[in-house]
Design a protein around this motif. Structure first.
Motif, PDB file in Angstrom:
ATOM      1  N   ALA A   1       0.856  -1.263   0.147  1.00  0.00           N
ATOM      2  CA  ALA A   1      -0.089  -0.031   0.019  1.00  0.00           C
ATOM      3  C   ALA A   1       0.990   1.266  -0.028  1.00  0.00           C
ATOM      4  CB  ALA A   1      -1.041  -0.045   1.160  1.00  0.00           C
ATOM      5  N   ARG A   2       2.132   1.203   0.756  1.00  0.00           N
ATOM      6  CA  ARG A   2       3.177   2.319   0.640  1.00  0.00           C
ATOM      7  C   ARG A   2       3.509   2.780  -0.888  1.00  0.00           C
ATOM      8  NH1 ARG A   2       4.422   0.385   5.935  1.00  0.00           N
ATOM      9  NH2 ARG A   2       6.038  -0.999   4.955  1.00  0.00           N
TER      10      ARG A   2
ATOM     11  N   ILE B   1      -1.827   4.156  -2.812  1.00  0.00           N
ATOM     12  CA  ILE B   1      -3.112   3.638  -2.498  1.00  0.00           C
ATOM     13  C   ILE B   1      -3.247   3.581  -1.019  1.00  0.00           C
ATOM     14  CG2 ILE B   1      -3.433   2.322  -4.412  1.00  0.00           C
ATOM     15  CD1 ILE B   1      -2.936  -0.202  -2.745  1.00  0.00           C
ATOM     16  N   GLY B   2      -2.072   3.530  -0.300  1.00  0.00           N
ATOM     17  CA  GLY B   2      -2.261   3.340   1.258  1.00  0.00           C
ATOM     18  C   GLY B   2      -2.663   4.798   1.827  1.00  0.00           C
ATOM     19  N   GLN B   3      -2.659   5.704   1.145  1.00  0.00           N
ATOM     20  CA  GLN B   3      -3.153   7.197   1.459  1.00  0.00           C
ATOM     21  C   GLN B   3      -4.519   7.283   1.594  1.00  0.00           C
ATOM     22  OE1 GLN B   3      -1.153  10.178  -0.827  1.00  0.00           O
ATOM     23  NE2 GLN B   3      -2.239  11.878   0.231  1.00  0.00           N
ATOM     24  N   ASN B   4      -5.194   6.363   1.004  1.00  0.00           N
ATOM     25  CA  ASN B   4      -6.659   6.418   0.804  1.00  0.00           C
ATOM     26  C   ASN B   4      -7.095   5.693   2.153  1.00  0.00           C
ATOM     27  OD1 ASN B   4      -6.746   7.470  -1.584  1.00  0.00           O
ATOM     28  ND2 ASN B   4      -6.213   5.470  -2.371  1.00  0.00           N
ATOM     29  N   GLN B   5      -8.126   6.007   2.980  1.00  0.00           N
ATOM     30  CA  GLN B   5      -8.639   5.438   4.127  1.00  0.00           C
ATOM     31  C   GLN B   5      -9.271   4.106   3.915  1.00  0.00           C
ATOM     32  OE1 GLN B   5     -10.934   8.435   6.038  1.00  0.00           O
ATOM     33  NE2 GLN B   5      -9.487   9.532   7.047  1.00  0.00           N
ATOM     34  N   GLY B   6      -9.762   4.167   2.876  1.00  0.00           N
ATOM     35  CA  GLY B   6     -10.556   2.839   2.369  1.00  0.00           C
ATOM     36  C   GLY B   6      -9.274   1.860   2.231  1.00  0.00           C
TER      37      GLY B   6
ATOM     38  N   ILE C   1      -6.172  -2.373   6.935  1.00  0.00           N
ATOM     39  CA  ILE C   1      -5.284  -2.953   7.259  1.00  0.00           C
ATOM     40  C   ILE C   1      -4.892  -2.668   8.758  1.00  0.00           C
ATOM     41  CG2 ILE C   1      -2.771  -2.885   6.780  1.00  0.00           C
ATOM     42  CD1 ILE C   1      -3.072  -1.901   4.164  1.00  0.00           C
ATOM     43  N   ALA C   2      -5.052  -1.590   9.057  1.00  0.00           N
ATOM     44  CA  ALA C   2      -5.140  -1.036  10.759  1.00  0.00           C
ATOM     45  C   ALA C   2      -5.914  -1.945  11.460  1.00  0.00           C
ATOM     46  CB  ALA C   2      -5.237   0.471  10.875  1.00  0.00           C
ATOM     47  N   ARG C   3      -7.114  -2.028  11.250  1.00  0.00           N
ATOM     48  CA  ARG C   3      -7.944  -3.093  11.504  1.00  0.00           C
ATOM     49  C   ARG C   3      -7.546  -4.481  12.199  1.00  0.00           C
ATOM     50  NH1 ARG C   3     -12.172  -2.547  15.242  1.00  0.00           N
ATOM     51  NH2 ARG C   3     -13.194  -0.990  14.131  1.00  0.00           N
ATOM     52  N   ALA C   4      -6.897  -4.860  11.040  1.00  0.00           N
ATOM     53  CA  ALA C   4      -6.282  -6.257  10.993  1.00  0.00           C
ATOM     54  C   ALA C   4      -5.222  -6.351  12.052  1.00  0.00           C
ATOM     55  CB  ALA C   4      -5.907  -6.703   9.741  1.00  0.00           C
TER      56      ALA C   4
END
Length: 385
Positions: free
Chosen positions: A266-267, A276-281, A286-289
């Motif tokens: 994503a980075r 794409i890692g700049q998008n909260q979607g 990823i953060a939740r996992a």
């Protein structure tokens, strides 16, 4: 949770071994359905598969906490500890319930790797998780047991010298309790295959060395009985907490691999002029996992702490396995979704690890059975099965 220096050093040492076996190694093995012989040999030589064997029998004498760290790091590196993890804990039944002579004969050779005890024959085609109803019989005739029956989804039989086998020694209609009448035998596979034991490999969605076993008048010496006849069910139960904790650790390792790969991709993956890692979607799943795997990890260490202290830990071991398996499966889906089409390409290794970690929703115990256990034994609800 701050780790001890011992645990930090152990992680680093295991990582050094795993660095010699990169993604390409595991990818090729998966492609041809081969066993990771070189990897298992390296772990054996380093002494990691003998972690739980006491020093007096040639092992490292470590606890379940340390063993779980070893297996976590293997999966975190991109490998698959399932190829050899049973060499670490299956001997526990022999250690806790075998005679002193049996332990002196087998454990030192298991510790040094000249004997492999990686197979445990329990599951049958018609009984599944209802272990107390298993049909494989062992009838005593003089100084031998004669075995007849069938087992299925028995892993690593092809790569073991010995197997612990759960059999019925008293007919089910002659026991007072359904947990009675089962016994554990140590089977020498080198002598048994072709002399009453037929083995058939089962191809599955992951490279897991599963087999189906057919017993037809296989003779095993009475001296190979572990503990007392008829008490085998209880012998295997006290080894299941260790298995739950260690499998939980493997799932934590998988989850860390998935989250790490997802975050890295994503980075650096740029679409519409931005990562794409700049998008909260993309960020939020990823953060939740990551949050969920950290929570599961705490339960893993809690269960391991209780186990090593000799305290009851059935609830904690089962919950650790469930939470860790769920965390790894969530992280697997997040990694696949983050990679998009590339996640399905073999060269990214996501699809391989995705298949491997899916197993732990089902084995060695399904999530539904864990929930039934917690409901009955932790919450005091009526037995559901």
């Amino acid at each position: 949770m701050k780790e001890s220096e011992l645990h930090q050093d152990l992680r680093q040492a295991v990582r050094k071994v795993c660095e010699r076996f990169p993604d390409a190694y595991w990818r090729e093995l998966d492609r041809v359905r081969a066993y990771p012989q070189e990897f298992v040999d390296a772990l054996t030589q380093a002494g990691y598969l003998a972690a739980l064997i006491p020093e007096e029998y040639g092992g490292a004498g470590l606890g379940i906490t340390e063993a779980s760290i070893i297996l976590e790091e293997i999966n975190r590196s991109g490998g698959n500890a399932g190829a050899c993890h049973a060499q670490m804990y299956t001997m526990g039944t022999l250690l806790r319930h075998g005679s002193e002579e049996q332990k002196r004969v087998y454990l030192p050779r298991i510790a040094e790797g000249t004997l492999r005890l990686q197979a445990f024959g329990i599951t049958e085609p018609n009984t599944g998780s209802d272990t107390t109803q298993l049909k494989t019989t062992a009838v005593r005739r003089g100084d031998r047991y004669v075995i007849n029956g069938q087992k299925v989804f028995i892993s690593r039989t092809e790569h073991s010298d010995l197997m612990l086998l759960l059999v019925r020694t008293t007919p089910v209609d002659q026991v007072r309790k359904r947990t009675e009448g089962l016994s554990v035998l140590l089977v020498d596979l080198r002598e048994a295959i072709g002399r009453g034991l037929t083995m058939r490999p089962i191809r599955t969605m992951m490279n897991h060395s599963a087999t189906e076993l057919f017993f037809e008048d296989l003779e095993v010496p009475v001296d190979n009985l572990i503990g007392e006849e008829g008490k085998g069910f209880h012998y295997i139960l006290d080894g299941m907490n260790a298995e739950r904790i260690l499998i939980a650790a493997e799932c934590i390792g998988d989850a860390r691999w998935f989250v790490g790969r997802a975050a890295e991709y994503a980075r650096r993956r740029v679409v519409f002029g931005r990562p794409i890692g700049q998008n909260q979607g993309v960020q939020f799943p990823i953060a939740r996992a990551y949050v969920n795997l950290e929570a599961a990890d705490l339960m893993r260490f809690r269960a391991a702490e209780l186990f090593d202290a000799g305290q009851p830990c059935g609830g904690e071991a089962n919950m650790a396995k469930l939470l860790a398996a769920d965390a790894s499966w969530e992280a697997a889906n997040v990694a696949l979704q983050t990679h998009g089409g590339f996640g399905f390409a073999e060269e990214y290794d996501v699809e391989r690890k995705f298949r491997e970690t899916r197993l732990y929703q089902v084995a060695p115990i399904s999530t539904n059975l864990i929930l039934s256990y917690v409901a009955e034994h932790v919450l005091g609800l009526p037995r559901s099965y």
